[in-house]
Motif scaffolding. Structure first.
Motif, PDB file in Angstrom:
ATOM      1  N   ARG A 180      39.692 -17.876 -18.580  1.00  0.00           N
ATOM      2  CA  ARG A 180      39.317 -16.771 -17.698  1.00  0.00           C
ATOM      3  C   ARG A 180      37.817 -16.557 -17.747  1.00  0.00           C
ATOM      4  O   ARG A 180      37.205 -16.659 -18.823  1.00  0.00           O
ATOM      5  N   VAL A 181      37.234 -16.254 -16.606  1.00  0.00           N
ATOM      6  CA  VAL A 181      35.789 -16.015 -16.512  1.00  0.00           C
ATOM      7  C   VAL A 181      35.545 -14.915 -15.491  1.00  0.00           C
ATOM      8  O   VAL A 181      36.441 -14.539 -14.725  1.00  0.00           O
ATOM      9  N   ARG A 182      34.338 -14.413 -15.474  1.00  0.00           N
ATOM     10  CA  ARG A 182      33.895 -13.542 -14.391  1.00  0.00           C
ATOM     11  C   ARG A 182      33.169 -14.402 -13.370  1.00  0.00           C
ATOM     12  O   ARG A 182      32.380 -15.272 -13.743  1.00  0.00           O
ATOM     13  N   LEU A 183      33.433 -14.183 -12.108  1.00  0.00           N
ATOM     14  CA  LEU A 183      32.764 -14.963 -11.064  1.00  0.00           C
ATOM     15  C   LEU A 183      31.258 -14.799 -11.163  1.00  0.00           C
ATOM     16  O   LEU A 183      30.491 -15.735 -10.892  1.00  0.00           O
ATOM     17  N   ALA A 184      30.808 -13.633 -11.585  1.00  0.00           N
ATOM     18  CA  ALA A 184      29.372 -13.378 -11.710  1.00  0.00           C
ATOM     19  C   ALA A 184      28.701 -14.320 -12.701  1.00  0.00           C
ATOM     20  O   ALA A 184      27.485 -14.522 -12.627  1.00  0.00           O
ATOM     21  N   GLU A 185      29.463 -14.921 -13.602  1.00  0.00           N
ATOM     22  CA  GLU A 185      28.885 -15.817 -14.611  1.00  0.00           C
ATOM     23  C   GLU A 185      28.370 -17.122 -14.019  1.00  0.00           C
ATOM     24  O   GLU A 185      27.625 -17.851 -14.671  1.00  0.00           O
ATOM     25  N   VAL A 186      28.789 -17.448 -12.795  1.00  0.00           N
ATOM     26  CA  VAL A 186      28.307 -18.686 -12.163  1.00  0.00           C
ATOM     27  C   VAL A 186      27.408 -18.365 -10.969  1.00  0.00           C
ATOM     28  O   VAL A 186      27.238 -19.194 -10.069  1.00  0.00           O
ATOM     29  N   ALA A 187      26.814 -17.185 -10.968  1.00  0.00           N
ATOM     30  CA  ALA A 187      25.986 -16.750  -9.837  1.00  0.00           C
ATOM     31  C   ALA A 187      24.798 -17.673  -9.594  1.00  0.00           C
ATOM     32  O   ALA A 187      24.322 -17.794  -8.459  1.00  0.00           O
ATOM     33  N   GLU A 188      24.290 -18.311 -10.627  1.00  0.00           N
ATOM     34  CA  GLU A 188      23.095 -19.160 -10.489  1.00  0.00           C
ATOM     35  C   GLU A 188      23.438 -20.622 -10.226  1.00  0.00           C
ATOM     36  O   GLU A 188      22.541 -21.452 -10.130  1.00  0.00           O
ATOM     37  N   GLU A 189      24.703 -20.957 -10.096  1.00  0.00           N
ATOM     38  CA  GLU A 189      25.100 -22.358  -9.954  1.00  0.00           C
ATOM     39  C   GLU A 189      25.381 -22.704  -8.489  1.00  0.00           C
ATOM     40  O   GLU A 189      25.751 -21.832  -7.697  1.00  0.00           O
TER      41      GLU A 189
END
Length: 306
Positions: A180-189
């Protein structure tokens, strides 16, 4: 006014030569030319103008064609309805559907429907979101199954299920071992997305905005399989429908893609069935529509992560 002449007019208006249209009608080319001239006289205006060696609709012809199409469509649908009254177990269902639904939902619905109606034939079409609505408006499909309400005043849409979306990341991604992750964690990808106009593209952008960022687009494709392939190649991340994740090939521990559940947004897309509000569905398509609504009531979510 002869319906066969209307069909020939329709064929020529859509690019068929007079010679070929005459052959299809089983008459000579001069006979069809005379019939089209009589049609001009009945309508009271020239319907075609010669351009080079071909014929092109005049402004009057363009207007008339809309009504001719409607007349022929109503007549053909009437024949279908009568045939299905005579033989209620038969009939044709013309169905258009989103590409990603052809691997799981459509086969499931067709198989279940044919258990009770084995003599019904299916005419199937695949298209993107915009093309699906056009199938209804052009009368080339009785029903469409799509991932969102087309939002068209002439189209009635009913939700049949809600399909989860997963965040797809490469196997070497820094979060690949998480569930599980937060979508915000890949904001820079970089995001691998479908082209504008596709429903999944709109859903992806909406969810990213809800998570507080605009996605950095690394590539725009036309198929979910392409998105998954480029994610596997390490070119970015992507939001993948649960059904596509469920049908992905998985062999051994070194999976090409990892699928993660998102906790900061409600990652899902609506799946629905639609038809023209102004048109009465023939018996077979109506039975299939009712079957689809019943068969998807309370479905299990496909593709739950392992």
């Amino acid at each position: 006014m002869d319906l066969q002449v209307l069909r020939s007019f329709q064929a020529v208006a859509e690019g068929t030569t007079v010679t070929d249209a005459a052959a299809e009608a089983g008459i000579t080319q001069p006979a069809l030319s005379r019939a089209l001239n009589r049609l001009d006289e009945e309508v009271g205006a020239a319907l075609f103008q010669r351009v080079g060696r071909g014929l092109r609709l005049t402004p009057a012809g363009q207007v008339f064609k809309e009504y001719a199409d409607s007349i022929l469509d109503s007549y053909d649908r009437g024949l279908r309805a009568v045939a299905e009254v005579v033989d209620p177990d038969a009939g044709v269902v013309s169905l258009a559907f989103l590409h990603t639904l052809g691997t799981w939902l459509v086969p499931r619905l067709v198989t279940g429907f044919r258990e009770s109606s084995p003599q019904v034939r299916f005419e199937l079409h695949q298209a993107g979101e915009i093309g699906l609505a056009q199938h209804l408006l052009d009368s080339t499909a009785d029903l469409i199954i799509t991932s969102k309400d087309p939002g068209h005043p002439l189209i009635t849409w009913r939700r049949i299920l809600v399909e989860p979306l997963w965040l797809a990341v490469p196997t070497r991604h820094r979060m690949a071992q998480r569930r599980r992750v937060r979508l915000a964690e890949v904001a820079e990808e970089p995001f691998i997305v479908l082209k504008p106009g596709y429903g999944l593209r709109n859903v992806t952008e909406t969810l990213c905005h809800q998570a507080g960022f605009s996605p950095l687009v690394g590539f725009e494709g036309e198929e979910v399989e392409t998105l998954r392939g480029l994610v596997a190649a390490g070119l970015g991340v992507s939001l993948i429908p649960a059904s596509s994740r469920a049908t992905a090939p998985e062999t051994g521990p070194d999976l090409p893609v990892r699928y993660l559940q998102m906790t900061d947004v409600h990652a899902a897309r609506d799946i629905g069935i639609a038809w023209l509000a102004s048109r009465s569905l023939p018996p077979a398509p109506r039975r299939f529509m009712e079957h689809a609504l019943k068969a998807t009531a309370g479905p299990r979510e496909p593709g739950a992560p392992r």
